[in-house]
Scaffold this motif. Sequence first.
Motif, PDB file in Angstrom:
ATOM      1  N   GLU A  61      -9.396 -22.774   2.197  1.00  0.00           N
ATOM      2  CA  GLU A  61      -9.324 -24.237   2.113  1.00  0.00           C
ATOM      3  C   GLU A  61      -7.891 -24.690   1.821  1.00  0.00           C
ATOM      4  O   GLU A  61      -7.414 -25.677   2.362  1.00  0.00           O
ATOM      5  N   LEU A  64      -5.601 -24.192   4.979  1.00  0.00           N
ATOM      6  CA  LEU A  64      -5.816 -25.075   6.132  1.00  0.00           C
ATOM      7  C   LEU A  64      -5.081 -26.389   5.953  1.00  0.00           C
ATOM      8  O   LEU A  64      -4.867 -26.859   4.837  1.00  0.00           O
ATOM      9  N   ALA A  68      -8.515 -30.618   8.178  1.00  0.00           N
ATOM     10  CA  ALA A  68      -8.685 -29.883   9.432  1.00  0.00           C
ATOM     11  C   ALA A  68     -10.079 -29.262   9.451  1.00  0.00           C
ATOM     12  O   ALA A  68     -10.600 -28.876   8.406  1.00  0.00           O
ATOM     13  N   PRO A  69     -10.680 -29.184  10.632  1.00  0.00           N
ATOM     14  CA  PRO A  69     -11.972 -28.490  10.713  1.00  0.00           C
ATOM     15  C   PRO A  69     -11.769 -26.986  10.584  1.00  0.00           C
ATOM     16  O   PRO A  69     -10.674 -26.484  10.811  1.00  0.00           O
ATOM     17  N   PHE A  70     -12.812 -26.290  10.179  1.00  0.00           N
ATOM     18  CA  PHE A  70     -12.763 -24.830  10.119  1.00  0.00           C
ATOM     19  C   PHE A  70     -14.058 -24.289  10.689  1.00  0.00           C
ATOM     20  O   PHE A  70     -15.140 -24.608  10.210  1.00  0.00           O
ATOM     21  N   LEU A  71     -13.917 -23.503  11.732  1.00  0.00           N
ATOM     22  CA  LEU A  71     -15.080 -22.904  12.380  1.00  0.00           C
ATOM     23  C   LEU A  71     -15.234 -21.497  11.836  1.00  0.00           C
ATOM     24  O   LEU A  71     -14.503 -20.584  12.223  1.00  0.00           O
ATOM     25  N   GLU A  72     -16.158 -21.356  10.894  1.00  0.00           N
ATOM     26  CA  GLU A  72     -16.361 -20.025  10.315  1.00  0.00           C
ATOM     27  C   GLU A  72     -17.173 -19.193  11.296  1.00  0.00           C
ATOM     28  O   GLU A  72     -18.162 -19.667  11.866  1.00  0.00           O
ATOM     29  N   LEU A  73     -16.744 -17.963  11.498  1.00  0.00           N
ATOM     30  CA  LEU A  73     -17.377 -17.109  12.497  1.00  0.00           C
ATOM     31  C   LEU A  73     -18.130 -15.968  11.815  1.00  0.00           C
ATOM     32  O   LEU A  73     -17.697 -15.467  10.772  1.00  0.00           O
ATOM     33  N   PRO A  75     -20.747 -15.841   9.965  1.00  0.00           N
ATOM     34  CA  PRO A  75     -20.910 -16.000   8.513  1.00  0.00           C
ATOM     35  C   PRO A  75     -22.077 -15.199   7.944  1.00  0.00           C
ATOM     36  O   PRO A  75     -22.074 -14.886   6.760  1.00  0.00           O
ATOM     37  N   ASP A 504     -24.369 -29.579  15.550  1.00  0.00           N
ATOM     38  CA  ASP A 504     -22.949 -29.241  15.533  1.00  0.00           C
ATOM     39  C   ASP A 504     -22.487 -28.643  16.860  1.00  0.00           C
ATOM     40  O   ASP A 504     -21.335 -28.216  16.979  1.00  0.00           O
ATOM     41  N   THR A 507     -19.289 -30.046  18.363  1.00  0.00           N
ATOM     42  CA  THR A 507     -18.126 -29.749  17.525  1.00  0.00           C
ATOM     43  C   THR A 507     -17.727 -28.285  17.652  1.00  0.00           C
ATOM     44  O   THR A 507     -16.552 -27.955  17.827  1.00  0.00           O
ATOM     45  N   VAL A 508     -18.717 -27.406  17.575  1.00  0.00           N
ATOM     46  CA  VAL A 508     -18.437 -25.965  17.662  1.00  0.00           C
ATOM     47  C   VAL A 508     -17.792 -25.646  19.007  1.00  0.00           C
ATOM     48  O   VAL A 508     -16.791 -24.926  19.084  1.00  0.00           O
ATOM     49  N   GLY A 510     -16.237 -27.715  20.987  1.00  0.00           N
ATOM     50  CA  GLY A 510     -14.922 -28.357  21.057  1.00  0.00           C
ATOM     51  C   GLY A 510     -13.866 -27.504  20.379  1.00  0.00           C
ATOM     52  O   GLY A 510     -12.766 -27.307  20.909  1.00  0.00           O
ATOM     53  N   LEU A 511     -14.205 -26.967  19.209  1.00  0.00           N
ATOM     54  CA  LEU A 511     -13.257 -26.113  18.495  1.00  0.00           C
ATOM     55  C   LEU A 511     -13.032 -24.809  19.248  1.00  0.00           C
ATOM     56  O   LEU A 511     -11.911 -24.303  19.315  1.00  0.00           O
ATOM     57  N   SER A 514     -10.764 -25.533  22.044  1.00  0.00           N
ATOM     58  CA  SER A 514      -9.396 -25.675  21.549  1.00  0.00           C
ATOM     59  C   SER A 514      -8.771 -24.298  21.353  1.00  0.00           C
ATOM     60  O   SER A 514      -7.638 -24.051  21.749  1.00  0.00           O
TER      61      SER A 514
END
Lengths: 532, 683
Positions: A61, A64, A68-73, A75, A504, A507-508, A510-511, A514
């Motif tokens: 946190e 970052l 900013a968004p954070f895409l946790e992978l 998890p 989500d 959003t997921v 989109g990230l 990106s």
Amino acid sequence: MPVLSSAVDPASASYLDNRNAMLKRLAELDSALAAARDGGGERYVRRHRSRGKLLPRERIELLLDRDAPFLELCPVAAWGSDYPVGASTVGGIGTVEGVDCMIVATDPTVRGGAVNPYALKKSQRLGRIAAENRLPLINLVESGGADLPSQSEIFIPGGAVFRDLTQASADRRPTIAVVFGNATAGGAYIPGMSDYTILVREQAKVFLAGPPLVQMATGERTDDESLGGAQMHATRSGLADFLAEDERDAIRLARLVVRRLNWRRRGNQPRPVAAPPRYDQEDLLGVASADQRIPYDPREILARILDGSEFDEFKPLYGTALVTGWGELCGYPIGVLANARGVLFSEESQKAAQFIQLANTSDTPLLFLQNTTGYMVGESYEQGGIIKHGALMINAVANSGVPHLTVNVGASYGAGNYGMCGRAFDPRFLFSWPHARSAVMGAAQLAGTLEIVARQAAAARGQEFDEDAATVIRLGVEQQIDRESVALFLSGKLYDDGVIDPRDTRTVLGLALSAVHSGPVRGAAGFGVFRM
Amino acid sequence: MIRRLLVANRGEIARRVFATCRAMGIETVAVYSDPDAGASHTQEADRAVRLPGDAAAATYLRADLLVEAALRAGADAVHPGYGFLSENAGFAETVLDAGLTWVGPPAKAIAAMGSKLEAKRLLADAGVPMLPSTVDPAHVTSFPVLVKASSGGGGRGMRIVRDPGELAAAVDAARREAAAAFGDGTVFCERYVERGRHIEVQVFADSQGNTVALGERECSIQRRHQKIIEEAPSPAVTPELRRALYEAATGAAQAVGYVGAGTVEFLLDPSGEFYFLEMNTRLQVEHPVTEGVLGIDLVRLQLLVAEGAPLPFTEPPPVRGHAIEARLYAEDPAHDWRPSTGTLHRFEIPGVVESFRPADRAGLRLDSGVAGGSVIPVHYDPMLAKLIAWAPSRAEAARLLAAALASARVHGVVTNRDLLVRVLREAEFGEGGTDTGFLDRHPETLTPLVSTVDHLRLPCLAAALASAAGRASARSVAVPSGWRNVPSAPQVVGYDGPAGPVQVSYRLDRTGALAAWSVLPVARGRAGIPDALSPPSAGEVAPDAGSFAEAAGDPVTLVRATPDSVVLEAGGVRTEFAVHRVGDVSYVDGVDGCVTLVELPRYPLPEPALAEGSLVAPLPGAVGKVLVEPGQKVDAGALLLTLEAMKLEHQVCAPGPGVVTELLVQAGSQVDTGTVLAVITPE
């Protein structure tokens, strides 16, 4: 572009049933995520904090960019295994100084952050995502090294972690190691193989062997600081590029390093202003059928994840069990393949093969929305060349050069999983909705199939078939397969990159898009031989 | 006839005179010091002449340069404004000697009133009531007394003495201060009237011998003898008292052969008796309240009288309604009225109907020397602007003025705005209880409008959400702000504000709604930075929202957030916070007032680690003598070097026996607090 229409009625009984079922699955997901967040449990978390140290997610946190968004992978890696959920590792993609980075933090509250077989798998998967998408890699290290009881599963394959680090560097993908605590033995090579290293004063311990082992090996009596303290590495060995005063300072320095990377993305920028979908993403909870035997229209999903709900359908009148077409997501152009009625026939396969080739000619990333029970079986289909046509599709998927994103929004069975870009076909990212299932076939079909085979075998031997025993076996098999088909189990095995809340999805993706555009997006120059 | 007028002044009063000149067709000439090169009065004038330098003594107080400027620019008249040389008889003579028209009273009248002692003697003879006073402290028999400088004004040198034992020291101090400020150390002691009121009468005389009183003003609300709120008419003046005041005032003017605008100041004691204080031989800062209630332009009258015209009336016009003026100063009432300088990033006052001229309808008049972007220099009076409300009744004028001040956007420098609002809204003010002891009785007026953590919660949250909205709009991929698929901690930002450092935590959900938030005071950590800025742990913040909002009381809904406006709904009431960000500073204007928040660094720089035996400068200054050389052995307590600061010589000595291993400064080096001077390695 044509705007998708929606037939969803949020007051209908089926919508409410679907939604209730989905909320139940989401509650299961939440408790799995809570388990991951809890790390090594309250006692170890408290002990860690009492030392003035930050938890792995707190370190992330702070690293970052604000807001900013954070895409946790991955998890819930290790879910359903003997190891704690999360695999003592936290990782994902987030922005640091405006740069999309892969951030991986070991969790020292879980057995000292020791690497177990799932932790190894997870860190390798995260490393691979960083490599495929050309993301700088930031390792936030505090780990006691290999989990010794399971060393046989770690030691030999684990070397790849260090190989990957230095190959990332060779690939001009920066690697940054911030060492907050232990990074000993093999772990010492994480800073050792990184482009940039930051060690926290009086916390970092980086050495090949600790004082007891040194004494055993050479008789030398020494201490942690002299062997591998941050001050020593910053002033004597040169292993530390930066000496951080404390954890916050270390994170400041890591951001400073990223700021000076002079990082440039290779993919296109998204359209500056992307229209949000015209339909409420909340509806996605009631869109997906709770009963997997009931297919549903994937356009209802597309209407809720694509920019402006706009979608140009390709070949809408041909092979209608597979929806193909073009749209944009968060300003990025995208081609979509989505199962509409579960089964893949010859027409759908041919349509997919053509569509994937088209996307490759225009360098357009592809999104696969899986909801398939597989390729059609039966005499007339076999005679019609279903294998040949399925092979066309699988060839196109396998050799396609544009980035693929896959979401299992219901079912992914049989070879349909392959044709719709399942794990083995290396999509850049693969996510599952909480109710999704995947297996070679349905649990009931599989158990039933086994029973038919057993019955035939008994008949061939002239034995009497024990109906009662068969029922017990069939139910047992059905339960086992059922358990091993669910999203959390598969995610625990790292067969996907995470189970996501359907709301989500945009959003997921989109990230993910990106991240994908951090590297070049280019279609394949050629494919394998298409069997005609 | 005056064709081209030079105003020997700056800022608001120069602009005030220019406005009337424009209305009368008179060309304008400004003078400006170097810091005022870009000031609004400089830009506004038809012609402007530079006065090189920055201090007042080198610029606006140089009679010779001012007259030279007038001649160079072809001006035929000079208006002195107020302050600076406006009551300097020598300047009036210099102007007249240069063949220019002087817009002011005759030099003789200025001189006569310039010494308060002289004026008192003169007017006592004319029958104007006086307080008993003496120049000899030994003659003081009853206390309290007020020690005053004979020359000058603005409260400089003034002291109230209640204890006979303190009189001698007070007189000495007043003498020194007066001598330094006005070049005249003459002081006198006057009976001090408790709960007195400051009432002044505007007089006007023409060269034909007509003298008229143009109403009274009350200016009792003062900070350190400096007026901050003035009004007309006075709530304490009855018609009989008014007649007596007018008579005394016109008598005083006539006694010195006065011509032009002047003000006779009186002290009104609680029993209704009044005494002469002094006569100001110029236009007053607070003249707009008179202009408001009488509907006349006093500067126009000044110019007409200077041209030799007779006054257009022999009786004052009837008083219409009530006018109150508030002086907006760049100073901090909560910190001993410390002047504040810097860039005025925004200066907007809503609802203003007129500027620099009497308004033709009830409402707000703004006379301001500054605008958004103005730099407030250190060299001059810190008054930024005057805001005048004119309304049918006193209560309406006070309410209008308070509301306009409260909703004004004044960003960049600390002002007394909140104090003015609090005074105008104080019940005792509404009842007309405005004697000179008002501020002492109401110390709560020194507190900013929004100062407690409770009141700061929403503005702080708004500042944080506005910044978040700014960052969201800068991102290339439009996904929800701060989105997490595994939420563990909120966004955290620290601000230093009127209640000390606070920490704002917030989390927005996937729809952009405020899922959880808190605003908590935090301890000041190293280098004045909170040390608790790390996000609360996972255990403290449940991912299912709302749990850490409990600390904040009512649930709050985020209605809308943009980088410069945040609308929040709390307890069913929706309000907007305008957020203006300049660098690290957020100015948050809400319905309760403005809050200035300085964002604390997210990653405080670590303190530099000092080598053992380092000797650091304990205060900023210059190195005086250096008595040692590198390599030299020194004993404990040996004098190593001296530091000169604030006329003090600070000795830096060896803490123990050792060797001078490093000597980092030489004689004359400028050093800051904490600069390492030398390193002594112990032996």
